[in-house]
Design a protein around this motif. Structure first.
Motif, short mmCIF file in Angstrom:
data_model
loop_
_atom_site.label_atom_id
_atom_site.label_comp_id
_atom_site.label_asym_id
_atom_site.label_seq_id
_atom_site.Cartn_x
_atom_site.Cartn_y
_atom_site.Cartn_z
N GLY A 267 -21.43 -36.41 0.59
CA GLY A 267 -21.74 -35.19 -0.15
C GLY A 267 -21.23 -33.98 0.60
N GLY A 268 -21.99 -32.90 0.56
CA GLY A 268 -21.57 -31.69 1.24
C GLY A 268 -21.98 -31.66 2.70
N THR A 269 -21.40 -30.72 3.45
CA THR A 269 -21.70 -30.54 4.85
C THR A 269 -21.97 -29.07 5.13
OG1 THR A 269 -20.37 -32.43 5.57
CG2 THR A 269 -20.84 -30.76 7.22
N GLY A 270 -23.02 -28.81 5.89
CA GLY A 270 -23.35 -27.45 6.29
C GLY A 270 -24.46 -27.46 7.31
N MET A 271 -24.46 -26.49 8.22
CA MET A 271 -25.49 -26.39 9.26
C MET A 271 -25.59 -27.68 10.07
SD MET A 271 -28.51 -24.18 7.37
CE MET A 271 -29.21 -25.63 6.62
N SER A 272 -24.43 -28.29 10.39
CA SER A 272 -24.37 -29.54 11.15
C SER A 272 -25.07 -30.69 10.44
CB SER A 272 -24.96 -29.36 12.55
OG SER A 272 -24.22 -28.42 13.29
N GLN A 273 -25.17 -30.60 9.11
CA GLN A 273 -25.81 -31.65 8.32
C GLN A 273 -24.84 -32.15 7.25
OE1 GLN A 273 -29.08 -29.38 6.75
NE2 GLN A 273 -30.44 -29.90 8.45
N THR A 274 -24.91 -33.44 6.94
CA THR A 274 -24.09 -34.04 5.90
C THR A 274 -24.96 -34.85 4.97
OG1 THR A 274 -22.11 -34.15 7.30
CG2 THR A 274 -22.18 -35.61 5.39
N SER A 275 -24.84 -34.59 3.68
CA SER A 275 -25.52 -35.40 2.68
C SER A 275 -24.65 -36.60 2.34
CB SER A 275 -25.80 -34.58 1.42
OG SER A 275 -26.61 -33.47 1.71
N TYR A 276 -25.29 -37.75 2.04
CA TYR A 276 -24.51 -38.94 1.70
C TYR A 276 -25.38 -39.97 1.03
CZ TYR A 276 -26.43 -41.36 5.83
OH TYR A 276 -27.26 -41.96 6.76
N SER A 277 -24.74 -40.95 0.42
CA SER A 277 -25.42 -42.11 -0.14
C SER A 277 -24.74 -43.37 0.38
CB SER A 277 -25.37 -42.12 -1.67
OG SER A 277 -26.23 -41.13 -2.22
N LEU A 278 -25.56 -44.37 0.69
CA LEU A 278 -25.07 -45.69 1.06
C LEU A 278 -25.43 -46.67 -0.06
CD1 LEU A 278 -24.01 -47.92 3.03
CD2 LEU A 278 -26.33 -48.03 3.95
N TYR A 279 -24.42 -47.31 -0.63
CA TYR A 279 -24.61 -48.36 -1.63
C TYR A 279 -24.17 -49.69 -1.03
CZ TYR A 279 -25.17 -44.97 -5.48
OH TYR A 279 -25.62 -43.98 -6.32
N GLU A 280 -24.89 -50.77 -1.40
CA GLU A 280 -24.49 -52.10 -0.97
C GLU A 280 -24.54 -53.08 -2.13
OE1 GLU A 280 -25.48 -53.86 2.68
OE2 GLU A 280 -26.12 -51.99 3.65
N SER A 281 -23.62 -54.04 -2.09
CA SER A 281 -23.58 -55.12 -3.08
C SER A 281 -23.54 -56.45 -2.35
CB SER A 281 -22.34 -54.99 -3.97
OG SER A 281 -22.19 -56.14 -4.79
N ALA A 282 -24.29 -57.42 -2.83
CA ALA A 282 -24.31 -58.76 -2.25
C ALA A 282 -23.53 -59.77 -3.09
CB ALA A 282 -25.75 -59.24 -2.06
N ASN A 283 -22.87 -59.28 -4.16
CA ASN A 283 -22.17 -60.20 -5.08
C ASN A 283 -20.79 -59.67 -5.46
OD1 ASN A 283 -22.90 -58.08 -6.74
ND2 ASN A 283 -24.41 -59.25 -7.90
N ARG A 284 -20.07 -59.17 -4.45
CA ARG A 284 -18.69 -58.71 -4.62
C ARG A 284 -18.56 -57.59 -5.65
NH1 ARG A 284 -14.65 -62.64 -2.56
NH2 ARG A 284 -15.82 -64.32 -1.54
N GLY A 285 -19.57 -56.73 -5.69
CA GLY A 285 -19.47 -55.55 -6.54
C GLY A 285 -19.94 -55.73 -7.97
N SER B 135 -23.07 -55.98 -8.90
CA SER B 135 -24.22 -55.08 -8.99
C SER B 135 -24.40 -54.41 -7.64
CB SER B 135 -25.48 -55.85 -9.39
OG SER B 135 -25.81 -56.84 -8.43
N TRP B 136 -25.04 -53.23 -7.66
CA TRP B 136 -25.17 -52.43 -6.46
C TRP B 136 -26.61 -51.97 -6.26
CZ3 TRP B 136 -21.03 -51.25 -3.17
CH2 TRP B 136 -19.76 -51.61 -3.65
N ASN B 137 -26.97 -51.79 -4.99
CA ASN B 137 -28.28 -51.24 -4.63
C ASN B 137 -28.05 -49.95 -3.87
OD1 ASN B 137 -31.07 -51.09 -4.19
ND2 ASN B 137 -30.86 -52.06 -2.17
#
Length: 392
Positions: free
Chosen positions: A251-269, A271-273
């Motif tokens: 996501g964005g970055t400011g004040m030494s902070q970065t927003s982000y999301s981590l997604y993972e899939s256990a079945n080659r994409g 479905s995702w969590n």
């Protein structure tokens, strides 16, 4: 084996040969006496790199520090930085100097204990080259006279590998001497290939968000795997191993902070969590929508490198420069559950795990640049090597 604290240039090649033999060599049995007890592991700088360290004394802009670490197994590994590379063959109980010279390493990759590749420059901020070694790292040479714009690379053996720019992917089958560009979707901003046919790409759609695309024919065709809404998408990092896929969307970055999301899939994409959705005051909302397992990542800070191990284990390092904290997060079940592990002092970090329990962490602190080892998947860490950051 107990290594001495320093070696002369004339014995560097011998060290590389020692490292080369560790993973597969065993001495013939000549005695029935019991083997001696293993030496106690040391800590501190072991007296290595003192001359180079003194050279950097007072240089606030480029203090001597680690930029990358890689272990091939629980015993054998290397760490490198600006003008040096060190190695160990006994799990960090003893380290030895492998290389000292002109190259400042940004990232390196050894597919085996003999052949290695690195992105390096002669001076910080100068042109970056792809360099290679065939003797364990004691000697390096340019693989091309031209500078490269690669941000990272990954070799599967001494010949075949991939290199990545943010918007492009390249493949070599001759050890980096020549490269062919792989077709990726328009507006790709991060990619990863687990083999020549199977690849993943993070694609941005301005004003809409991220798309994670997949190919199974070497980039000939791409199909949609994941959508994540976000107003101003920028880039992502992605990794895949077996059935498991993980992607960090920035996501964005400011004040030494970065927003982000981590997604993972256990079945080659298929479905995702959504594992982590870290929203920050400086960086704004996290990409994507829907419930996440955690609203903070490791150290509640910026995401570092992502690594998948085995069939279902993932690790992510995070660091918060303002809070001076570094930590690792992990999942043992393909992202269905996540644990943010205890924090260490520092403002930057790189991880290298060889199993779901054994791993290494290179940290830059205010006063030291250090290597830590874990035997319990990051629940606890032991410092094994430190370089004093001399800035006065």
């Amino acid at each position: 084996m107990k290594w001495t604290k320093r070696i002369h240039k004339t014995t560097i090649t011998a060290l590389s040969a020692t490292l080369i033999m560790v993973s597969g060599w065993s001495a013939p049995v000549t005695s029935v006496h019991a083997a001696p007890a293993p030496a106690t592991c040391g800590t501190g700088d072991h007296g290595l790199l003192q001359a180079l360290q003194n050279k950097h004394s007072g240089d606030v802009s480029t203090p001597l520090s680690f930029s990358d670490v890689q272990f091939l197994n629980g015993n054998t590994g290397r760490a490198a930085g600006n003008g040096f590379m060190i190695g160990t063959s006994d799990g960090g109980c003893h380290f030895q100097e492998i290389y000292q010279g002109q190259w400042s390493f940004k990232q390196f990759d050894f597919p085996d204990n003999v052949h290695g590749f690195a992105l390096a420059s002669v001076e910080e901020g100068q042109a970056q080259y792809l360099i290679g070694t065939s003797n364990g790292g004691s000697e390096w040479k340019r693989l091309s006279n031209n500078a490269v714009s690669f941000e990272r690379m990954n070799f599967f053996d001494s010949k075949k590998g991939f290199a990545y720019e943010r918007a492009a992917t390249f493949y070599t089958k001759d050890g980096g001497l020549s490269w062919s560009k792989i077709s990726t979707p328009p507006n790709t901003r991060g990619a990863y290939f687990s083999d020549r046919n199977t690849g993943w790409a993070v694609v941005i759609v301005p004003g809409s968000g991220y798309r994670v695309m997949k190919t199974t024919d070497g980039g000939g065709t791409w199909s949609l795997s994941l959508k994540a809404a976000f107003a101003e998408p920028e880039f992502g990092q992605i990794s895949a191993k077996g059935d498991q896929v993980a992607v960090v969307l920035y996501g964005g970055t400011g004040m030494s902070q970065t927003s982000y999301s981590l997604y993972e899939s256990a079945n080659r994409g298929k479905s995702w969590n959504r594992v982590i959705a870290q929203e920050t005051a400086g960086g704004g909302p996290a990409p994507g929508s829907g419930k996440a397992e955690f609203n903070k990542g490791p150290a509640a800070g910026k995401p570092g490198n992502l690594q998948l191990v085995g069939n279902s284990t993932s690790f992510l390092v995070g660091f918060s420069p303002a809070a001076e904290k570094v930590a690792v997060g992990r999942s043992y079940n393909g992202g269905k559950q996540w644990t943010n592990l205890p924090e260490l002092a520092g403002y930057d970090g790189v991880i290298s795990f060889t199993s779901n329990k054994e791993g290494w962490l290179a940290i830059r602190e205010l006063d030291y640049s250090s290597l830590y080892v874990t035997k319990d998947g990051g629940a606890s860490w032991e410092r094994r090597f430190s370089l004093k950051v001399m800035t006065q």
